[in-house]
Scaffold this active site. Structure first.
Site, short mmCIF file in Angstrom:
data_model
loop_
_atom_site.label_atom_id
_atom_site.label_comp_id
_atom_site.label_asym_id
_atom_site.label_seq_id
_atom_site.Cartn_x
_atom_site.Cartn_y
_atom_site.Cartn_z
N CYS A 83 4.57 5.00 -0.33
CA CYS A 83 5.38 4.05 -1.09
C CYS A 83 6.86 4.29 -0.83
O CYS A 83 7.33 4.00 0.26
CB CYS A 83 5.01 4.08 -2.57
SG CYS A 83 5.33 2.50 -3.36
N HIS A 91 -0.76 3.15 -2.39
CA HIS A 91 -1.00 4.51 -2.90
C HIS A 91 -2.44 4.96 -2.61
O HIS A 91 -3.31 4.77 -3.46
CB HIS A 91 -0.76 4.55 -4.41
CG HIS A 91 0.66 4.38 -4.79
ND1 HIS A 91 1.50 5.45 -5.04
CD2 HIS A 91 1.40 3.26 -4.96
CE1 HIS A 91 2.70 4.98 -5.34
NE2 HIS A 91 2.67 3.66 -5.30
N GLU A 108 -3.61 7.77 -2.74
CA GLU A 108 -4.00 8.88 -3.64
C GLU A 108 -4.83 8.40 -4.84
O GLU A 108 -5.57 9.18 -5.42
CB GLU A 108 -2.77 9.68 -4.10
CG GLU A 108 -1.84 8.98 -5.10
CD GLU A 108 -0.77 8.13 -4.44
OE1 GLU A 108 -0.97 7.70 -3.28
OE2 GLU A 108 0.27 7.88 -5.09
N1 GLN Z 1 10.85 2.24 -5.74
C1 GLN Z 1 10.08 1.67 -4.70
C2 GLN Z 1 9.69 0.23 -4.98
O1 GLN Z 1 9.69 -0.19 -6.09
C3 GLN Z 1 8.86 2.51 -4.42
C4 GLN Z 1 7.91 2.59 -5.57
C5 GLN Z 1 6.93 3.72 -5.46
O2 GLN Z 1 7.14 4.67 -4.71
N2 GLN Z 1 5.86 3.68 -6.23
O3 GLN Z 1 9.35 -0.51 -4.10
#
Ligand code: GLN
Length: 533
Positions: free
Chosen positions: A383, A509, A511
């Protein structure tokens, strides 16, 4: 089977006794005997969901397929049971009040005074029974967050009292407490447990089973004493002794016959002996690794390991899949710079840059990406970690000076990561990100497709910003390619550098989907590549 059975798990004496793990372990054992089980968590705080909470407050926010931002215990439930949870599996006081107040505004209460009993407790009860109504489950385990005696958890305990009365033999309460060891006296002490059960009784709830968390084995005498003072049979006093890994807990609970005790009390047949062979095999590999691998986890909440719970568990699962012990080196991104990065990362076999929000620690994350890229160290960016890989590549390979994400720098000349179109009018912070499961199409021959052994995947998301496709050609010409794309929106979900040993950034994600019996392919391949370094 005719009726769904309900098990409520409450906690006393202190927080952090591991109610989530006990609930997940019991569910695992019942599942291993052939029952369909699910677990839900009721959290007494006023936030509508934990999505807006700072990770320092409550650890990681776990995301379900259907896009619910939930408590991290739901991650344990999924990792243990290997079945997905949903929006209905996590409810907070905020959500309960929100529903009741909405009904009141609509006039549903016909002018009645709206009160905690019965209106709030009725709403809690409705939600507690929601998953039972689907007919999918034989047993629903409900974990009540907080500790008995908290003002906030009173309406939940009151609801459990009412439900126990209504459901009779179909409901059961397990109360988890601590038996401290007083070194000076050389003794385990049961008084806190007695007090805790008294407090339950004051609220009208008699626990049926007591699970006692302890650092030392409980003697028969202690079990008898607790049984006598707390109106339960000695066989209903279950020892939960500290173990080296949370994945040992189901085995311990099986030895303690927690599952048998519970099934007997619920008038359910024991069925077969729990089928735990795959689980035991996992444990035996975990405890006898052939290899060892050092992984740097770079993030800004590393002081609190719970903030990256699913990531550290996924690394552990992937380690087992590779017969390797994964040593996680928790590296704070804030102090990282060109001068100290070599020192911090030179002995690492792999570098993982974590998800996150906001500006703090971002330059350190970019430094870590640069080091991994230039030194051919296997890299996984998740992310924000993927977004950092993009920003670093833009700055140092494409020479786009000042390239950034518009999250950190509104006026960057090169917004290589930008706010998603659908996010531009969003004002509310709660539950408004791009959340939950979305499809992704992989490029043939990529590291991702080799990992998944498939070209169509689905992964869970939690973000507002995305790769800016205006720059895609420049990136691909310079050697960073988009290897995973949302087939409907063209949003770049995965970037890779094919000339690098193993360099993968994922916008989603992975995970959230790694479980004991299904370690996640991206993590498995990341560890595999790291082992080769
Ligand atoms: N802050 C980034 C976004 O909103 C990444 C979010 C995250 O890592 N969950 O796109």
């Amino acid at each position: 089977m005719n009726s769904t059975k309900y098990i409520f798990v409450t906690g006393g004496v202190t927080s952090s006794l591991g109610k989530g793990i006990i609930s997940a372990s019991l569910a695992k054992l019942l599942q291993a005997r052939g029952y369909n089980v699910t677990i839900q968590k009721f959290d007494p705080y006023i936030n509508v969901d934990p999505g807006t909470l700072n990770p320092y407050e409550h650890g990681e926010c776990f995301v379900t397929d259907d896009g619910a931002e939930t408590d991290l215990d739901l991650g344990h439930y999924e990792r243990f049971l290997n079945v997905p949870t949903s929006q209905a599996n996590n409810v907070t006081t905020g959500r309960i009040y929100q529903s009741v107040i909405n009904k009141e505004r609509k006039g549903d209460y016909l002018g009645k005074t709206v009160q905690i009993i019965p209106h709030i407790t009725d709403e809690i009860k409705r939600r507690m029974k929601l998953l039972g109504k689907t007919g999918e489950f034989d047993v629903i385990i409900t974990e009540i967050g907080g500790t008995i005696g908290d003002i906030e958890s009173l309406p939940y305990i009151e609801t459990v009292r009412q439900l126990k009365w209504e459901l009779g033999q179909d409901a059961l309460v397990i109360h988890l407490t601590l038996v401290p060891f007083l070194a000076a006296a050389g003794e385990l002490k049961t008084k806190p447990t007695q007090h805790s059960v008294k407090m339950m009784l004051e609220n009208g709830v008699q626990p049926d089973v007591l699970v006692l968390r302890t650092e030392h084995p409980l003697s028969d005498e202690i079990r008898k004493k607790v049984a006598l003072f707390c109106n339960v049979k000695p066989t209903s006093v279950i020892e939960s002794i500290d173990v080296p890994t949370i994945y040992d807990v189901p085995i311990k609970m099986c030895e303690e016959k927690l599952d048998e005790t519970v099934l007997e009390k619920l008038n359910l047949p024991l069925k077969n002996k729990p089928e735990l062979s795959a689980w035991k095999k996992f444990l035996s590999t975990l405890k006898n690794p052939k290899y060892e691998v050092n992984i740097a986890l770079v993030g800004k909440y590393v002081e609190l390991h719970d903030a990256y719970k699913s990531i550290s568990e996924s690394l552990l699962h992937a380690g087992v899949a590779n017969k390797a012990k994964v040593n996680i080196h928790w590296i704070h991104s804030e102090p990282l710079n060109d001068k100290n990065i070599e020192e911090k990362l030179k002995n690492m076999n792999g570098v993982l840059v974590a998800p996150g929000f906001g500006h703090r620690g971002i330059e350190g994350k970019l430094t870590a990406v640069k080091y991994a890229r230039e030194n051919n160290i296997p890299f996984l960016g998740i992310c924000l970690g993927m977004q950092c890989a993009v920003i670093e590549f833009a700055r140092n390979v494409l020479n786009l000076e000042g390239a950034h994400s518009t999250e950190m720098s509104r006026r960057t000349p090169f917004p290589v990561i930008d706010l998603m179109e659908e996010q531009k009018d969003v004002l509310d912070m709660g539950g408004t990100m791009r959340l939950g499961s979305y499809p992704c199409r992989l490029r043939e021959g990529s590291n991702a497709s080799k990992a998944y052994k498939s070209l169509d995947i689905k992964e869970r998301h939690r973000h507002r910003y995305e790769f800016n496709n205006k720059f895609l050609k420049d990136f691909e010409n310079a050697g960073m390619i988009g290897t995973g794309v949302n087939p409907n929106t063209s949003l770049i979900e995965i970037v890779e550098i094919p000339s690098h040993k193993w360099f993968v950034g994922v916008q989603f994600h992975p995970e959230y989907k790694s479980t004991v019996l299904n370690p996640h392919p991206i993590f498995v391949e990341f560890i595999n590549a790291s082992l080769k370094k």
